[in-house]
Design a protein around this motif. Structure first.
Motif: not given
Length: 575
Positions: A161, A165, A171-172, A174-179, A182
């Motif tokens: 995932y 991302m 994809v922003t 921030a979303d990449v960092e969150k993925a 995780q």
């Protein structure tokens, strides 16, 4: 996976082995119980058999005052009595067998079974506990492995995932960092699960190794040793079972030897001589029958020889008195008298009568000697009291001395009476090569200067309670005695029953009294009583100090009035 399946298979096989061992050890316990029950039933059989043997021995023992006891003078009867006594001892050995079987096998096996069951239960409890522990460890290992597998899959999905991302330009950041974070977290969780799984695996392998190579083999070894001890214990019991029998064999052999010895002691000739001696009548055989000439010129005589056997038949014809007499052929006539017969034994043949009278005289002389010994001892005691008054009162001995003197006088009178009858019998018996037996020397001097006692006088003596008798006779009495001595009178006397006197009350003996002449037939005399004995009163004291009592239908006589407590009844009743 293959390793896990192998472990499960081995665990199942081990469980099956425990089930088999449980069944086998349980059957072993049941075998011991079965053998113990067998020994118990054998013991019960031995007890029952011994009881039956004892009852059999008791059943055939000669009864007192019976014909069987009289027959014990024969060697065959004494041998049979010895056999019965040995049989009684033989029964006792079977009781010993039963006791030893119970104490040495049944009781011991019962205690051992309790211990065996407790030991078996303990071993299988340890086995089940070991199985539960290894199964619990296996479940923990399987759980950690599944968790490690799940965490690895989660980490792979989180990584994929993140990679999608990161490649997507839409994809922003921030979303990449969150993925990415995780995915890192999932990888860390997977790494922790791997470590936990590795630890559980190491632990399980150690426990499994200890389980299969230490715990279970040790439990199996203890079960094996338990079974071997059980089998050995059964073998010892079986050996004891045989030894219990073997131990009594020497004594059983002695019992059988005693029976054999008793059988070998039988002497036919001795027994036959006993019969000859017992039934020898003392009569002389008849003489030769004279020839009677019935030729021409000879007067026919209708008489028979007095010495012939049929003389007794001739006597059966009418006598001058008008009556008929049955000629007595003693060996072939049954005694009609009930009980022991007349006191003078006149119902017996001469030889048997002589023996009975001699035996009676000997018994009375023994009683006299016994009384004299007691009197001497009592006299010495009185002398000691006179010299040492502090030891006792001399006057307290006088009543007993007087009583003993009276008893001695009564016994002396009895001896004189029986000696008179004996002299009569010995005077009638045919001469024998050996001199006739007489009474003991105790009273020989009393009769050395006296004449033979007349039969009529001896039989007409009237015995008083104290044993004395009167010598005076009238001509009428002599006639009666002469008639009584005829066979006709004997038969009439035998056929008649003495009238039984009715009871007029009861009495209780306050003191013991030793009578010297128990009543038999029509003779009166004293009777022995024991302290506390209850008797029937049939005649009150007439002033002479004696009361007439009855014990049973054939035994009655006189006792001192001062020795009993009399309870008279208002209305007399038959005894």
């Amino acid at each position: 996976m293959e390793s896990g399946r192998a472990t499960l298979l081995k665990e199942q096989q081990l469980k099956d082995q425990f089930d088999n061992l449980e069944k086998h050890t349980q059957s072993g316990i049941e075998f011991v119980e079965r053998y113990s029950k067998f020994v118990k039933e054998r013991s019960e059989i031995e007890i029952s058999y011994a009881k039956q043997i004892r009852n059999l021995s008791k059943k055939y023992q000669p009864k007192k005052n019976s014909r069987e006891e009289e027959e014990n003078k024969y060697t065959s009867c004494r041998a049979f009595l010895s056999t019965l006594n040995e049989l009684n001892d033989y029964a006792g050995q079977h009781e010993v067998i039963a006791e030893n079987l119970t104490s040495q096998i049944i009781t011991e096996l019962s205690r051992y079974l309790t211990e065996l069951k407790a030991e078996r239960k303990s071993h299988f409890h340890d086995g089940r506990k070991a199985q539960q522990q290894i199964e619990s460890s296996w479940k923990q290992l399987e759980s950690s492995k599944r968790r490690f597998e799940r965490d690895c899959k989660e980490a792979d999905r989180a990584q994929q995932y993140f990679e999608r991302m990161d490649a997507d330009i839409n994809v922003t950041k921030a979303d990449v960092e969150k993925a990415r974070q995780q995915a890192q977290m999932r990888h860390q969780i997977a790494a922790d699960s791997k470590t936990e799984y590795s630890n559980y695996l190491t632990k399980f392998n150690q426990e499994q190794n200890e389980h299969y190579y230490t715990l279970i083999p040790n439990i199996f070894q203890k079960l094996q040793e338990m079974e071997e001890r059980r089998i050995e214990r059964v073998g010892v019991s079986m050996k004891t079972y045989a030894e219990v029998d073997r131990e009594v064999l020497p004594i059983v052999g002695k019992c059988l030897d005693g029976m054999t010895k008793a059988a070998e002691s039988i002497e036919p000739k001795t027994d036959s001589k006993q019969v000859v001696e017992s039934y020898k009548s003392g009569f002389e055989p008849p003489g030769d029958v004279e020839f009677e000439d019935y030729g021409p010129g000879q007067t026919i005589k209708r008489t028979v020889s007095e010495t012939s056997l049929s003389n007794s038949r001739g006597e059966a014809k009418e006598r001058p008195g008008g009556g008929k007499s049955k000629g007595k052929l003693w060996p072939f006539i049954k005694n009609k008298n009930k009980g022991s017969g007349p006191e003078d034994f006149s119902h017996l043949p001469p030889e048997q009568r002589r023996k009975k009278l001699q035996a009676k005289i000997d018994d009375i002389n023994k009683d006299i000697q016994k009384e004299m010994d007691q009197k001497d001892a009592l006299t010495k005691m009185k002398g000691v009291y006179e010299k040492n008054p502090q030891m006792g009162d001399p006057a307290s001995v006088d009543p007993r001395l007087v009583e003993m003197s009276m008893n001695i006088e009564k016994l002396q009178s009895e001896v004189q009476k029986f000696e008179g009858w004996l002299a009569e019998v010995e005077g009638r018996l045919p001469s024998r090569s050996d001199p006739p037996r007489r009474q003991s020397g105790l009273y020989e001097s009393q009769h050395s200067n006296s004449t033979m006692v007349d039969n009529n006088c001896a039989q007409d003596r009237e015995s008083s309670p104290d044993g004395s008798y009167t010598e005076e006779q009238s001509s009428e009495t002599q006639v009666k005695v002469a008639i009584a001595n005829t066979p006709e009178f004997d038969d009439e006397f035998d056929d008649g029953d003495e009238e039984t006197l009715p009871t007029i009350g009861t009495c209780k003996a306050v003191y013991s009294f030793e009578g010297n002449t128990p009543l038999t037939g029509h003779n009166e005399g004293t009777i022995s009583v024991t302290e506390g004995e209850l008797l029937f009163v049939i005649e009150q004291d007439k002033g002479d100090g004696w009361t007439r009592v009855r014990r049973n239908e054939e035994e009655e006589g006189y006792v001192p009035t001062s020795y009993v407590e009399v309870f008279l009844e208002t209305n007399a009743k038959d005894s």
